[in-house]
Design an enzyme around this catalytic site. Structure first.
Site, mmCIF file in Angstrom:
data_model
loop_
_atom_site.group_PDB
_atom_site.id
_atom_site.type_symbol
_atom_site.label_atom_id
_atom_site.label_comp_id
_atom_site.label_asym_id
_atom_site.label_seq_id
_atom_site.Cartn_x
_atom_site.Cartn_y
_atom_site.Cartn_z
ATOM 1 N NE ARG A 1 5.503 14.148 28.364
ATOM 2 C CZ ARG A 1 4.813 13.679 27.165
ATOM 3 N NH1 ARG A 1 5.464 12.699 26.552
ATOM 4 N NH2 ARG A 1 3.849 14.350 26.434
ATOM 5 C CE LYS B 1 5.377 17.734 25.082
ATOM 6 N NZ LYS B 1 5.934 17.224 23.866
ATOM 7 C CD GLU C 1 12.942 13.323 20.995
ATOM 8 O OE1 GLU C 1 12.119 13.348 20.792
ATOM 9 O OE2 GLU C 1 13.623 13.447 22.158
HETATM 10 C C1 LIG Z 1 6.136 16.199 23.253
HETATM 11 C C2 LIG Z 1 7.571 15.424 22.480
HETATM 12 C C3 LIG Z 1 7.367 14.155 21.931
HETATM 13 C C4 LIG Z 1 6.219 13.362 21.631
HETATM 14 O O1 LIG Z 1 5.243 13.058 22.956
HETATM 15 P P1 LIG Z 1 3.904 12.193 22.913
HETATM 16 O O2 LIG Z 1 3.634 12.161 24.366
HETATM 17 O O3 LIG Z 1 4.044 11.206 22.023
HETATM 18 O O4 LIG Z 1 3.065 13.445 22.490
HETATM 19 C C5 LIG Z 1 8.580 13.827 21.434
HETATM 20 N N1 LIG Z 1 9.432 14.389 21.348
HETATM 21 C C6 LIG Z 1 9.726 15.644 21.958
HETATM 22 C C7 LIG Z 1 10.961 16.498 21.966
HETATM 23 C C8 LIG Z 1 8.567 16.095 22.468
HETATM 24 O O5 LIG Z 1 8.649 17.289 23.255
#
Ligand SMILES: *Cc1c(COP(=O)(O)O)cnc(C)c1O
Length: 384
Positions: free
Chosen positions: A119, A229, A265
């Site tokens: 990722r 991210k 989300e």
């Molecule tokens: C990091 C994140 C998550 C969760 O991701 P994980 O890999 O499960 O830690 C979910 N939503 C957003 C917007 C994020 O930045």
């Protein structure tokens, strides 16, 4: 004596909001060893491990607050990194979050770092930076935990965590992030740094405060950066979460920005609903939803126990009427239940406001794998 894992004020915060609450303490308590890697003109990544100033964890626990704060400030100082650049000026950066868990046998294991590695590469390439190689990411993840462990900085396994299925368990949070070369114009970073830091995280669970509210703000838009991210994605969620907190809620939930009716989300976590017919639903991935590793893992675990899982669009009206459990997932959150959701002045209370059975089961399954209480048949845990 100051417990090094409880040095922050977690009170009033449920465990998935620690990123925001930990800033309230005197300082960020990072471990001494850090990793940096710089993309050079020869198109190579140049690695460096640095041991920042520290004493033994026991000595640090006895230090006066001011002294400790000064020491931690030195630890969080990287004089070789430029202050003015694309990351600090325009948010051109991305990051990861993953955890290493103390195991019953005294070892430490990292949860699915290979997923974070891929990722991170996607996020960097999404920001038109050179992607950090996945094998180097994995190696750095292991080494950063190992080097800190070897000088005493790691949480020790505590059998007392078994009593609540590890909800009270401690772990190491690993935060890799990108950081640009010096710049002030408008462009993309072509020779960034990668930095890895690690910090202990405890857990504080206050079952009385997991009310969520649907925000009118939008986290992501089609054609935007919601699927990676990156730093910039966090601005609106932090504002929405703060606004929610001022109104007595612990979490803000986002709808899609186009039709403003589909749930997307939480503020920094994925969201799931168990409907009254037993189906588990989570919004399908697209360019406005972050593909969470915990989301993916929970879907797999739910299928293992024969739960019907649907990844699809889910309208807020369906949630308000038909859901009887709700939880969010993420590295910080793990699996954390949401007791109620308020939308347009109406509130849906899930499972009478207490954690539902399926939520509890999935939380237990995930944590049992992470802390080594059950055999890791999926190969998710990576030994340090
Ligand atoms: C990091 C994140 C998550 C969760 O991701 P994980 O890999 O499960 O830690 C979910 N939503 C957003 C917007 C994020 O930045």
């Amino acid at each position: 004596m100051l417990d090094q894992y409880n040095a922050f004020d977690y009170h009033g915060a449920i465990n998935y909001s620690w990123e925001i609450t930990m800033g309230k303490g005197f300082s960020l308590e990072t471990y001494p060893w850090v990793y940096t890697s710089k993309y050079t003109e020869n198109k190579e990544w140049k690695d460096e491990y640095t041991e920042k100033p520290h004493k033994s964890p026991e000595e640090e626990a006895l230090m006066a607050e001011k002294e400790l704060s000064e020491l931690l400030q030195k630890r969080n100082s990287f004089p070789e990194l430029p202050l003015v650049n694309y990351t600090t000026q325009y948010g051109m950066g991305c990051f990861e979050g993953m955890k290493a868990y103390p195991q019953k046998d005294g070892s430490l294991k990292i949860f699915r770092p290979d997923e974070n590695a891929s990722r991170m590469k996607r996020s960097m390439e999404g920001l038109m930076m050179p992607g950090f190689p996945e094998d180097k990411f994995l190696e750095a993840s292991i080494n950063i935990v190992r080097k800190n462990r070897d000088c005493g900085f790691f949480p020790k396994y505590d059998p007392a965590w078994e009593a609540d299925n590890y909800v009270s368990g401690h772990s190491i949070y690993i935060r890799p992030f990108s950081y640009s070369e010096p710049a002030i114009g408008l462009s993309v970073s072509s020779s960034p740094w990668i930095v890895f830091i690690a910090t202990p995280v405890g857990s504080y669970f206050d079952p009385g405060s997991s009310k969520a509210v649907v925000t009118e703000k939008f986290r992501a838009t089609p054609g935007g950066t919601g699927w990676i991210k990156c730093d910039a994605n966090y601005v609106v969620p932090i504002l929405a979460k703060k606004e929610a907190a001022l109104n007595g809620f612990m979490e803000a939930v986002f709808l899609d920005s186009v039709e403003q009716k589909y749930v997307e989300e939480g503020s920094s976590c994925n969201i799931f609903f168990k409907l009254k017919d037993g189906t588990l639903v989570t919004p399908s991935l697209g360019d406005t939803i972050l593909p969470g590793i915990n989301r993916k893992s929970v879907i797999e675990l739910a299928k293992d126990i024969s739960v019907t899982v649907e990844e699809r669009k889910i309208e807020i009206s369906e949630v308000m009427e038909k859901a009887d459990e709700c939880f969010v997932t993420g590295t910080a959150a793990g699996v954390s239940y949401i007791e109620s959701l308020t939308y347009n002045g109406k509130t849906a209370v899930f499972n009478n406001g207490v954690q539902g059975e399926l939520t509890a089961e999935l939380q237990k399954m995930l944590k049992s794998i992470q802390y080594g209480a059950v055999e890791d048949t999926k190969g998710w845990m990576v030994a340090v």
